[in-house]
Design a protein around this motif. Structure first.
Motif, short mmCIF file in Angstrom:
data_model
loop_
_atom_site.label_atom_id
_atom_site.label_comp_id
_atom_site.label_asym_id
_atom_site.label_seq_id
_atom_site.Cartn_x
_atom_site.Cartn_y
_atom_site.Cartn_z
N UNK B 101 0.93 -1.17 0.05
CA UNK B 101 0.02 0.10 -0.04
C UNK B 101 0.81 1.32 0.05
N UNK B 102 1.97 1.05 0.98
CA UNK B 102 2.75 2.20 1.00
C UNK B 102 4.30 1.81 0.60
N UNK B 103 5.18 2.41 0.33
CA UNK B 103 6.59 1.89 -0.08
C UNK B 103 6.86 0.94 1.10
N UNK B 104 7.29 0.11 0.52
CA UNK B 104 7.47 -1.27 1.50
C UNK B 104 9.32 -1.60 1.60
N UNK B 105 9.80 -1.75 2.70
CA UNK B 105 10.97 -2.40 2.65
C UNK B 105 10.97 -4.03 3.22
N UNK B 106 11.42 -4.84 2.40
CA UNK B 106 11.05 -6.22 2.82
C UNK B 106 12.22 -7.03 3.02
N UNK B 107 12.60 -7.88 4.13
CA UNK B 107 13.53 -8.65 4.32
C UNK B 107 13.30 -10.12 3.47
N UNK B 108 14.40 -10.46 2.45
CA UNK B 108 13.92 -11.60 1.52
C UNK B 108 14.81 -12.66 2.17
N UNK B 109 14.02 -13.92 2.22
CA UNK B 109 14.69 -15.22 2.66
C UNK B 109 14.32 -16.10 1.43
N UNK B 110 15.29 -17.16 1.47
CA UNK B 110 15.22 -17.99 0.37
C UNK B 110 14.56 -19.04 0.74
N UNK B 111 13.55 -19.56 -0.01
CA UNK B 111 12.64 -20.66 0.17
C UNK B 111 13.44 -22.06 0.31
N UNK B 112 14.69 -22.20 -0.45
CA UNK B 112 15.29 -23.31 -0.44
C UNK B 112 15.95 -23.73 0.72
N UNK B 113 15.98 -22.66 1.64
CA UNK B 113 16.61 -23.05 2.85
C UNK B 113 15.83 -23.26 3.92
N UNK B 114 14.46 -23.19 3.57
CA UNK B 114 13.40 -23.31 4.53
C UNK B 114 13.43 -24.42 5.27
N UNK B 115 13.77 -25.66 4.51
CA UNK B 115 13.86 -26.92 5.00
C UNK B 115 14.97 -27.23 6.12
N UNK B 116 16.22 -26.44 5.76
CA UNK B 116 17.14 -26.51 6.85
C UNK B 116 16.75 -25.85 8.02
N UNK B 117 16.02 -24.63 8.04
CA UNK B 117 15.19 -23.93 9.25
C UNK B 117 14.74 -25.23 9.96
N UNK B 118 13.91 -26.18 9.51
CA UNK B 118 13.17 -27.13 10.10
C UNK B 118 14.28 -28.14 10.82
N UNK B 119 15.22 -28.30 9.97
CA UNK B 119 16.04 -29.63 10.60
C UNK B 119 17.12 -28.91 11.61
#
Lengths: 242, 242
Positions: B101-119
């Motif tokens: 809606x406004x200008x937004x700054x987003x932190x970007x994470x990589x989905x491919x490392x998602x699984x590593x997070x769970x492990x």
DNA sequence: CGGCGCCTTGAAAAGAATCAAGTCTCGTGG
DNA sequence: CCACGAGACTTGATTCTTTTCAAGGCGCCG
């Protein structure tokens, strides 16, 4: 005599993801017993912090929130395979109550072992997150129906959803599925009055689309029902079984 | 020059859970960069499978679903600290669109490392589930408002929610909080027409409860607002920051 | 200056809630 | 065996909230 997770009848269904032998073993250990709830029983209360988590094995129930003035919003229906109590497991407190509509058999898990699941069973932890995300998705769709559709579409939407989900559970016989709820439950789910719900059901009946009587939903024209629900393409998503 | 998770300004806020040094390090590695979205940009599209996950660092946006006939249901508002894209991360596909809606700054994470997070980061995995459960809770409350309340209460409910949440984010100055949305957005969120929303806002203004103009919400009587929203006791829950 | 996006307001139309009976089934107790 | 009452479903009439339709105003940007 409780059901062993390895022989769980729900595991056979296409609706649910496959479970490895290792996972089934873990679940059997995680499972502390079974619990039978009689119709009308409150399984979990809003605001309560239960030490128990459940998966519905048999029977149907509903989730609801109560307002001060006595109004009630049904925020979900519980069918076999649904996980119950995630909120209390994660956030320490239920945000809605859960009630058994029919007699229900619930698999009971111990909340104290919840953390172990996250530490040692990353795949199961992922599945739990999947369950939460699925729940969120369903609520988003329900919100869309309640917020944007008119009475007829709302009722068609919820009947269509039941029809497809119960079919996926293997409970469809000749386009008939069991639907043991009261009209008031559907009214409270879709934000309609009981009277309007009743008249809308009559309309669907007169139009030869679907008939709901004696705890049984008969869908004469699945195509027309989906069309009335504005949800032609919506598939019931495959999900993990906890 | 991107913000390092260790120095993330959001971490200071009481609203968010504490994060250990180890976790902050992991998040810094998990984070692949930052992304600035201009107002009106679509960050994620319904049905799309994004390989990116985000946390909003600055700015505001909204989540919405579109119906065939063009109607739109806003299923949530995105404020700083909110995690975006969990559905696509978990289920492979977004069930709603996300727009800045406004200008937004987003932190970007990589989905491919998602699984590593769970492990490897069970605590972070738990937090992700917490995020999903919180989202589910909010949707349940929103559904209750949309399903059971009348126009005035719906509008009061959403304004009250914004007021409290933005206050928790430290954006409250003299009972004024920034609210850069359009009336149409609020109408689409609460299932009301634009006209009715406008007239209801006028009512709250005339009654000296709250004024919303120039992207700023001023709450003159927080007590009256909460009362009108039928949500006296509702607290903004503490949450993990991803 | 003109057009576009957003907010505002009034009037008419429609959809849904409420009010008010009345029916049907089933379980209970006289 | 039947009267009785509770709970759920139906249906018609009335009321009212909300939508739709229509039009005008205001600020901003090309």
């Amino acid at each position: 005599m409780t059901t062993n997770c390895e022989n769980c009848p729900l595991r056979q269904l296409d609706l649910f993801d496959d479970m490895s032998q290792d996972e089934a073993n873990f679940m059997t250990r995680f499972k502390t017993g079974e619990f039978v709830a009689q119709p009308g029983t409150e399984l979990l209360a809003e605001g309560a912090s239960s030490s128990q988590l459940y998966t519905a094995l048999e029977g149907m129930g509903l989730r609801y929130k109560t307002l001060e003035d006595g109004r009630r919003q049904v925020v979900g229906f519980i069918l076999p395979g649904d996980f119950v109590g995630l909120q209390s497991g994660i956030m320490g407190e239920m945000q809605h109550s859960v009630e058994a509509t029919t007699r229900m058999t619930m698999c009971v898990f111990n909340r104290s072992e919840f953390w172990e699941l996250f530490r040692n069973q990353p795949r199961r932890a992922f599945d739990l997150t999947h369950v939460a995300a699925t729940e969120e998705m369903v609520l988003g769709e329900m919100l869309t129906a309640v917020g944007q559709m008119d009475g007829l579409a709302k009722i068609a939407w919820v009947l269509n959803r039941f029809f497809r989900r119960l079919t996926a559970l293997g409970l469809n016989e000749n386009d008939q599925v069991p639907l043991p709820y009261r009209q008031q439950d559907i009214a409270d789910a879709m934000g309609l009055s009981l009277v309007h719900t009743n008249k809308t059901l009559a309309k669907l009946r007169e139009q030869g689309i679907a008939t709901w009587a004696d705890d049984t939903l008969t869908v004469h024209r699945p195509d027309k029902l989906a069309e009335a629900a504005h949800s032609v393409g919506v598939e019931i998503v495959k999900r993990p079984l906890i």
